[in-house]
Each structure stands twice: as C-alpha cells, then as structure tokens.
Design an enzyme around this catalytic site. Structure first.
Site, short mmCIF file in Angstrom:
data_model
loop_
_atom_site.label_atom_id
_atom_site.label_comp_id
_atom_site.label_asym_id
_atom_site.label_seq_id
_atom_site.Cartn_x
_atom_site.Cartn_y
_atom_site.Cartn_z
N SER A 92 6.33 3.58 -3.21
CA SER A 92 7.72 4.06 -3.17
C SER A 92 8.27 4.45 -4.54
CB SER A 92 8.62 3.02 -2.49
OG SER A 92 8.24 2.85 -1.14
N GLU A 127 -1.39 -0.86 -5.94
CA GLU A 127 -0.43 -0.42 -4.92
C GLU A 127 -0.20 -1.55 -3.93
OE1 GLU A 127 -0.27 4.07 -4.52
OE2 GLU A 127 -1.97 3.46 -3.32
N HIS A 168 -7.75 3.71 -0.77
CA HIS A 168 -6.29 3.73 -0.57
C HIS A 168 -5.94 2.74 0.55
CE1 HIS A 168 -2.32 5.07 0.66
NE2 HIS A 168 -2.19 5.52 -0.58
N ASN A 213 -0.15 11.94 -4.04
CA ASN A 213 -0.98 11.83 -2.84
C ASN A 213 -0.22 12.42 -1.66
OD1 ASN A 213 -2.62 11.08 -0.73
ND2 ASN A 213 -2.12 8.89 -0.84
N LYS A 224 -1.20 12.83 1.31
CA LYS A 224 -1.61 12.22 2.59
C LYS A 224 -1.86 13.32 3.64
CE LYS A 224 1.13 8.24 1.30
NZ LYS A 224 1.50 6.89 1.65
N GLY A 239 5.31 3.54 1.14
CA GLY A 239 6.01 4.25 2.21
C GLY A 239 7.14 3.45 2.85
N GLU A 290 -4.14 2.91 3.05
CA GLU A 290 -4.19 3.43 4.42
C GLU A 290 -5.62 3.55 4.92
OE1 GLU A 290 -1.59 6.68 3.49
OE2 GLU A 290 0.01 5.20 3.22
C1 PEP Z 1 0.61 6.29 -1.86
O1 PEP Z 1 0.37 7.11 -1.01
O2 PEP Z 1 -0.30 5.90 -2.60
C2 PEP Z 1 1.99 5.80 -2.03
C3 PEP Z 1 2.23 4.95 -2.98
O3 PEP Z 1 2.93 6.25 -1.13
P1 PEP Z 1 4.55 6.15 -1.30
O4 PEP Z 1 4.86 6.64 -2.70
O5 PEP Z 1 5.08 7.04 -0.24
O6 PEP Z 1 4.92 4.72 -1.14
#
Ligand code: PEP
Length: 253
Positions: A215, A169, A97, A9, A11, A175, A99
C-alpha cells in the site's frame, strides 16, 4: 551507497494499449532521474512485456516480469522461462510475490528454484518475503522472514545473491490500504540486513537493496524512504496511475 529502486507491479491489470501508454508516461516523467539517481522498473503482465519493452527501449526504465518458471524449456504448458524473458528485453523478475505464495500456493522450495533459474538465465530476481497478519500478531514476523529468506536463497553463492534484490512485503499491507509504519518497515529491513550479514557477509548485507512494499502511495512514500534500511519501494495499485507512480519515484530520489 545503495541506489534507490522503485518498481511498479501492475499485477493482472492494463491492456495492450494502456500498458504501453502507462509505460511511456512513466518514462517521460522520470527521464531526469531514472537510472542516474533511482533504478525504475515496471512489471507488466506477461502478454504485454514485449510491447512495453519496445516502448521503453530508448528509456532508462527497466522491464521486469512478475513470475518465471524454473525449467529452461520443454513440456511445461503455460510456463515462461528465463531465456524467453531475457529474449524480449526483461532484466528483472519478481520471485515469490505474496499473491504467488498465498493465492497460487507457491512454496519456498519452488521459489528458490525460480530465483536460481532467473540468475542462471541472466535476470535479476526480486525475492519477495513477508508475514501474514496472523503471523505478525503471533509475534512470528522474524521467524517467517528468516524461513522465507533462507529457503528462498538456499544453495546460492554469495556472488549470485549479490545480484538479488529483496522486497519486504507484509501480506497484511498488500492491497489493503494499510501500510506498515516507517518504524515497522525499518525494523523488518534491519532484521533482514542483519540476517544477510550472518548468512553471507557484512559487505553483501551493506550492498544488497531491500525494498518495502504494501500500500505504498505518494503520501507515505516520503516517510518510508528516509528509513535507513529502506532502499526503495515495490508498488502495486499506485503504479497503475502514472502521476502517483512518478510522485513515488520522486520521493525515492
Ligand atoms: C505489490 O503488488 O507488491 C503491492 C505491494 O501491492 P499494493 O501496493 O497494491 O499493496
């Protein structure tokens, strides 16, 4: 047997040049394994989807959008429909997601409409669920995931749901550099699979893919993937670096 699935992803990152370069490097570095041993998808920003899809057209890498709108067309300024995404070569779409849920304020009800619209338009939704840190600390992880899953998949038939991928997640791991331990990921994935068996049937629960996200890095991917119910990884930050993302893909094979 569930084929591993790794999605990157991006973003709100990359530009017109770097998005295509990144996609090409991922394609060439994973050509031996992508599709045969592992499903690989990249999720560029809307404006680069078409050029990335073109760059990947002769590869086995799938293209995913990061979001979708639920209406098929009309006066919805700024929105993008399933048929538009399909038209430019997308096969997957992220729905819900964290976010979108926590920055933009999307509700379970809206996310459910997006999942349904994606399926109706021939896209494969990746439904993201996961608890906030305060919810985990309050012992509410299962309650939150239960609500997000049931509401997110509301009114969809077993056949429709079999085309959905779930991404667990935990919001506190996205992040932040703080990954769920392999045990925490396995516990949540096991809970999700058992819940899907109750909601639908054992067969669907056995076949559906559940990705972990939060992460993920080359260093922890190898510990997360062997967990029985972890079928793949949704990668944010580390997917912007081709070497890191390719190492994560290799860890999933
Ligand atoms: C994500 O964008 O779904 C995600 C898990 O981001 P990150 O790997 O940066 O934590």
């Amino acid at each position: 047997m569930r084929k591993p699935f790794v999605a990157g992803n991006w973003k709100m990152n990359t530009d017109s040049h770097s998005s295509v370069e990144l996609a090409k490097r991922v394609a060439s570095g994973s050509s031996q394994v992508a599709d045969q041993s592992v499903t690989v998808a990249v999720c560029p920003p809307f404006v680069y989807l078409q050029s990335v899809a073109r760059a990947l057209s002769t590869s086995s890498i799938a293209v995913s959008a990061q979001d979708i709108y639920f209406e098929p067309k009309g006066a919805f300024t700024g929105e993008i429909s399933a048929s538009m995404l399909k038209d430019i070569g997308c096969s997957f779409v992220l729905c819900g997601h964290s976010e979108r849920r926590h920055v933009v304020g999307e509700t379970d009800e809206l996310i459910n409409k997006k999942v349904a619209a994606a399926l109706a338009g021939g896209l494969l939704p990746i439904l993201c669920v996961g608890e906030l840190l305060a919810e985990r600390d309050a012992g509410q992880t299962e309650q939150v995931v239960n609500r997000q899953l049931k509401n997110g998949l509301a009114d969809l038939s077993v056949e429709k749901v079999s085309a959905v991928t779930i991404a667990y997640e935990p919001v506190w791991a996205i992040g932040t550099g703080r990954t769920a331990t392999p045990q925490q990921a396995q516990e949540a994935h096991d809970f999700i699979r058992k819940l899907l068996a109750q909601m639908y049937n054992e067969r669907l629960a056995e076949e559906i893919r559940i990705l972990y996200g939060g992460s993920v890095k080359p260093a922890n991917a190898a510990d997360l993937m062997p967990q029985q119910d972890v079928d793949g990884l949704l990668v944010g930050g580390a997917s912007l670096n081709a070497e890191d993302f390719l190492a994560i893909i290799q860890a999933a094979v």
